[in-house]
Design a protein around this motif. Structure first.
Motif, PDB file in Angstrom:
ATOM      1  N   HIS A 164      49.637  54.370  36.646  1.00 36.35           N
ATOM      2  CA  HIS A 164      48.737  54.035  35.547  1.00 36.35           C
ATOM      3  C   HIS A 164      48.582  52.513  35.445  1.00 36.35           C
ATOM      4  O   HIS A 164      49.448  51.747  35.879  1.00 36.35           O
ATOM      5  CB  HIS A 164      49.244  54.609  34.222  1.00 36.35           C
ATOM      6  N   VAL A 165      47.483  52.098  34.857  1.00 36.24           N
ATOM      7  CA  VAL A 165      47.183  50.668  34.727  1.00 36.24           C
ATOM      8  C   VAL A 165      46.755  50.369  33.298  1.00 36.24           C
ATOM      9  O   VAL A 165      46.877  51.200  32.398  1.00 36.24           O
ATOM     10  CB  VAL A 165      46.087  50.244  35.734  1.00 36.24           C
ATOM     11  N   MET A 166      46.207  49.168  33.091  1.00 38.49           N
ATOM     12  CA  MET A 166      45.902  48.678  31.770  1.00 38.49           C
ATOM     13  C   MET A 166      44.564  49.234  31.248  1.00 38.49           C
ATOM     14  O   MET A 166      43.698  49.592  32.033  1.00 38.49           O
ATOM     15  CB  MET A 166      45.861  47.149  31.788  1.00 38.49           C
ATOM     16  N   PRO A 167      44.382  49.268  29.913  1.00 37.53           N
ATOM     17  CA  PRO A 167      43.162  49.869  29.342  1.00 37.53           C
ATOM     18  C   PRO A 167      41.850  49.262  29.838  1.00 37.53           C
ATOM     19  O   PRO A 167      40.902  50.004  30.097  1.00 37.53           O
ATOM     20  CB  PRO A 167      43.341  49.655  27.833  1.00 37.53           C
ATOM     21  N   PRO A 196      43.294  40.487  43.874  1.00 38.19           N
ATOM     22  CA  PRO A 196      43.976  39.292  43.363  1.00 38.19           C
ATOM     23  C   PRO A 196      43.113  38.452  42.422  1.00 38.19           C
ATOM     24  O   PRO A 196      43.630  37.761  41.540  1.00 38.19           O
ATOM     25  CB  PRO A 196      44.333  38.524  44.640  1.00 38.19           C
ATOM     26  N   GLN A 197      41.787  38.530  42.597  1.00 37.64           N
ATOM     27  CA  GLN A 197      40.896  37.813  41.683  1.00 37.64           C
ATOM     28  C   GLN A 197      41.008  38.368  40.267  1.00 37.64           C
ATOM     29  O   GLN A 197      40.924  37.608  39.290  1.00 37.64           O
ATOM     30  CB  GLN A 197      39.450  37.928  42.179  1.00 37.64           C
ATOM     31  N   VAL A 198      41.192  39.685  40.152  1.00 38.75           N
ATOM     32  CA  VAL A 198      41.351  40.304  38.841  1.00 38.75           C
ATOM     33  C   VAL A 198      42.644  39.825  38.196  1.00 38.75           C
ATOM     34  O   VAL A 198      42.692  39.520  36.995  1.00 38.75           O
ATOM     35  CB  VAL A 198      41.355  41.840  38.974  1.00 38.75           C
ATOM     36  N   GLU A 202      36.721  48.911  32.927  1.00 40.21           N
ATOM     37  CA  GLU A 202      35.553  48.161  32.456  1.00 40.21           C
ATOM     38  C   GLU A 202      35.324  46.892  33.265  1.00 40.21           C
ATOM     39  O   GLU A 202      34.202  46.600  33.692  1.00 40.21           O
ATOM     40  CB  GLU A 202      35.726  47.818  30.976  1.00 40.21           C
ATOM     41  N   VAL A 203      36.388  46.117  33.506  1.00 40.16           N
ATOM     42  CA  VAL A 203      36.202  44.836  34.197  1.00 40.16           C
ATOM     43  C   VAL A 203      35.853  45.038  35.666  1.00 40.16           C
ATOM     44  O   VAL A 203      35.064  44.271  36.229  1.00 40.16           O
ATOM     45  CB  VAL A 203      37.448  43.938  34.038  1.00 40.16           C
TER      46      VAL A 203
END
Length: 808
Positions: free
Chosen positions: A75-78, A236-238, A82-83
């Motif tokens: 799992h990852v962040m909310p 990595p940019q994210v 979207e981004v």
């Protein structure tokens, strides 16, 4: 001509009943085992492939290394979905899943449980192929408090009524959801299965912009034929654009400084069709499979067929002298080698056809037993498995040709003059013996590998069961649904405490075995934010440690005597090591911060000895404990031999609370036992197939020994006349085969060590494959082979030598 081939073949099989029966049973068992293995492999490979966009869907996962601890999370962040969709045009769609658990559902006056619910984004049905029976895919989850229900649950909740527009309630009737759609039940071959889907807009955390929390399962749809690694290379940019600034604000450390300390975190992509078999991440939505088991079952399927075919080849070539005069007469009468080969292949294919029919019966009979201990339900229907009929025909024909090709060429090549004069073949006997010996060695090599596999699995599971876990799992009762008692929960807890059969009672949803609350947590020491670690955080009460028998190495436990314990923290040894606190630990301070820079300060009051709160597939990770609010399951330590009466008493207390929830319980040792259910199933399967392999090999050995004994009847008679003892003759006849078993063991040991060594590498805590394992597997194979051949040898040795010599 073809009809004549099969007519003669049928008569030949009836004429030689013993060898035909051995071949028939051996082939049928081999084919049946192969089919069962193929059903398993096909089932495992089929996970998530029913989605129309399966090859274009990828899950975003979080991986990294912080202070030497490897992080792998499903799992990852909310805001990740979207981004990524906003910043990268190759992301055609992104959707999320957030677990909701199993809330009690109220419909009218009825309450329901035993279901799984999740919050999902509005475009869920546009990404995944789950057929909607009622409702429009683009609209069913577009509004807050919308709900899509599975067909089976709709029937259970509403009967024959139309569920659309109906309202179901959760949270003791405080929150209502309107049914906007009905979906077909999710297939078993999905890595997640839910009964209720609630619109994500209902869940306030769905809009959380923080990259410091996770728990959101995120899936992307990429263009056709697009190499997902190109997008993964941009991740990595994210990290720099979104995670870095929040890290700076929350922790007071830049991403550059964080990485300079040897830490690495980032997002990665995982193909949807790889999740079930290839994923080793924490926090999966359901139990996964293991690609190694697919390889093992594929190998078993092939080996079982090969071993059965080897029996056929061995028995056919060994009994060649029995057919020698037939071949000679046919050649004298003008039969060509091509015709003879066709005849012998027809016999092989006919026998294979009979074996295939018998194998189908065996599969049909054994499949229910296989499903009893399997996590999946395997079906055996030609209508639902379009691949099955071609596979059956291919197996039947392939086995017939494979098993019969060499004997056909071997028997048809006999020299006419030689065989009519009495010579069994026109080939040197030594080369034929070498081939048959090599085939026997191959059979028993596979048998020994499977025997060793069974022994290693058993020893590893026994090691796990008996290893010191760092906590006491026996006599610990878990009552998971106490939260449904509401205001009566504390009364219920006090009743347990007053029972003389109960020594300790704790309340916490964090359990070291089985389903448990999960809470990821970033903490760092006040003097060095670069030393932050990601841990699990357990919220526990003062009785948690004595109830589970946890050992404090330093400091003290939480106590009501200290008013400051709301800001106190216990850590395990692994956390102390990760923080670099080898000696002085007590009274040090740890910080936890959110993405807005708000910090919570904790003082370390004690160090807990490491205990296994995860599977032994993983090393013990850092863990911190804080004083919780007493929510979750009730954990009770019970005195030995007082369980039965206590359970009835607890059930009566539960009923007196006038709650509609049924009473349920489990024991911690059972929850621990269930953690390794896949390994136990694997051990049973290997044991079954090792037994079948040995059985087929011994059937072939029995046939060879029968033939060899008959061939040496005159020699046995002469030896007995010259004074040979029965024991010596038995050893002589069995010795040749035991030598082959010894050679098979030498060949099997290195390969088995490599295979099972790879399996053991999946456990962080494991046994060593010692010499007794090798010796035991070899002795089992040798004993079985000796009993098989020794029985025939003993019969031959006890026969009157005069009768043997007169017959000769």
């Amino acid at each position: 001509m073809l009809k004549n081939y099969f007519k003669i073949a049928y008569r030949s099989l009836l004429r030689h009943k013993t060898f035909s029966a051995i071949n028939l049973v051996g082939l049928s068992i081999g084919i049946a085992a192969c089919l069962i293995c193929l059903l398993f492999v096909k089932n495992e490979w089929g996970y998530d492939r029913f989605h129309k966009k399966a090859d274009r869907i990828f899950r975003v996962v979080f991986q990294g290394t912080i202070q030497g601890e490897v992080l792998k999370e499903a799992h990852v962040m909310p805001p990740v979905a979207e981004v990524l969709q906003a910043d990268y045009p190759e992301v055609l769609a992104a959707t999320r899943i957030r677990l909701m658990g199993s809330p009690t559902i109220t419909v009218g006056e009825n309450q329901f449980r035993n279901h799984q619910a999740a919050f999902v984004d509005a475009n869920f049905f546009e990404v995944f192929t789950f057929p909607l029976l009622k409702g429009h895919p683009e609209k069913v989850l577009s509004e807050p408090n919308s709900l899509v229900i599975s067909q089976s649950k709709a029937e259970a909740y509403f009967g024959s009524q139309d569920p659309l527009g109906k309202v179901i309630w959760t949270n003791d009737g405080k929150e209502g959801f309107t049914v906007t759609g009905v979906m077909a039940d999710m297939p078993r071959q999905s890595h997640f299965r839910f009964d209720l889907l609630v619109s994500m807009s209902t869940f306030t955390e769905g809009g959380n912009p923080s990259f410091m929390v996770s728990e959101f399962y995120t899936y992307l749809v990429l263009p056709e034929q697009y190499d997902y690694r190109k997008l993964e290379a941009k991740m990595p940019q994210v990290t720099e654009k979104y995670i870095g600034p929040q890290l700076q604000t929350g922790m007071g450390i830049s991403l550059e400084a964080f990485q300079a300390a040897g830490n690495r975190i980032g997002l990665y992509l995982q193909p949807l069709t790889d999740i079930h078999l290839h994923s080793d991440l924490m926090g999966e939505l359901g139990p996964g499979g293991d690609i190694r088991y697919v390889y093992i079952f594929t190998a078993i399927a092939l080996f079982m067929l090969l071993i059965a075919c080897i029996n056929f080849i061995n028995l056919s070539t060994a009994s060649g002298s029995r057919r020698a005069r037939e071949v000679g007469v046919r050649k004298v009468l003008g039969a060509a080698q091509r015709q003879l080969r066709g005849q012998f292949l027809a016999e092989s294919i006919l026998l294979s056809g009979f074996a295939l029919l018998l194998a189908l019966v065996l599969v049909k009979v054994t499949l229910p037993f296989l499903n009893d201990f399997s996590a999946d339900q395997f079906g055996f229907s030609l209508t639902h498995n379009y691949w099955l009929l071609p596979a059956l025909l291919l197996i039947g024909l392939g086995v017939g040709v494979l098993a019969g090709a060499y004997p056909a060429f071997f028997l048809s090549s006999f020299n006419t003059v030689s065989v009519l004069k009495g010579a069994p073949t026109g080939h040197p006997g030594k080369s034929r013996l070498s081939l048959r010996s090599a085939l026997v060695v191959f059979q028993f090599s596979i048998s020994i590998i499977l025997i060793m596999g069974s022994m290693v699995v058993y020893r590893q599971l026994s090691f796990i069961q008996n290893k010191d876990l760092g906590y006491e799992k026996e006599q610990v009762l878990i009552l998971p649904d106490v939260g449904y008692l509401g205001n009566n929960a504390e009364t219920f807890r006090q009743q347990l405490l007053q029972d003389e059969r109960v020594t300790h009672v704790s309340t916490s949803g964090y359990l070291p075995a089985g389903p448990s609350y999960n809470n990821n947590y970033f903490v760092f020491p006040e003097d060095d934010p670069s030393l932050q670690i990601k841990t699990l955080r357990y919220e526990v009460d003062e009785e948690y440690h004595p109830t589970l028998g946890l050992e404090l190495l330093a400091g003290r436990n939480f106590s009501e005597e200290y008013g400051s314990d709301d800001a106190a923290m216990l850590i395990n040894e692994a956390a102390a090591r990760a923080l670099g606190w080898e000696k002085e630990v007590l009274d040090k301070r740890l910080f936890h911060a959110n993405n807005e820079g708000e910090r919570k300060v904790y003082q370390v009051i004690g160090v807990v000895k490491d205990f296994h709160f995860r599977s032994m597939h993983e090393r013990i990770a850092p863990l911190v404990m804080t004083l919780g609010s007493g929510k979750g399951a009730v954990i009770a330590k019970i005195k030995p031999d007082r369980v039965a009466g206590l359970l009835q008493s607890i059930k009566n207390n539960w009923a007196s609370m006038a709650v509609d929830e049924p009473f349920s319980y489990s024991f911690l040792d059972d929850r621990f036992y269930q953690t390794y259910a896949p390994e136990r199933r694997m051990g049973k399967v290997i044991l079954i197939f090792s037994g079948l392999t040995v059985l087929i090999a011994c059937m072939g050995l029995f046939g060879l020994a029968t033939f060899t004994t008959k061939q040496r009847t005159k020699e046995i008679g002469i030896r007995k006349v010259l004074g040979a003892e029965i024991g010596g003759i038995v050893l002589m006849l069995s010795g040749d085969f035991l030598k082959l078993v010894g050679i098979a063991a030498i060949c099997a040991f290195p390969l088995s060590a490599w295979i099972m060594g790879g399996w053991l590498e999946g456990f962080a805590y494991r046994i060593a494959i010692g010499p007794w394992t090798y010796l035991g597997a070899g002795m089992i194979a040798a004993t079985v082979a000796f009993l098989t051949t020794g029985y025939l040898a003993l019969q031959a040795a006890r026969t009157n030598p005069v009768a043997n010599l007169r017959n000769e």
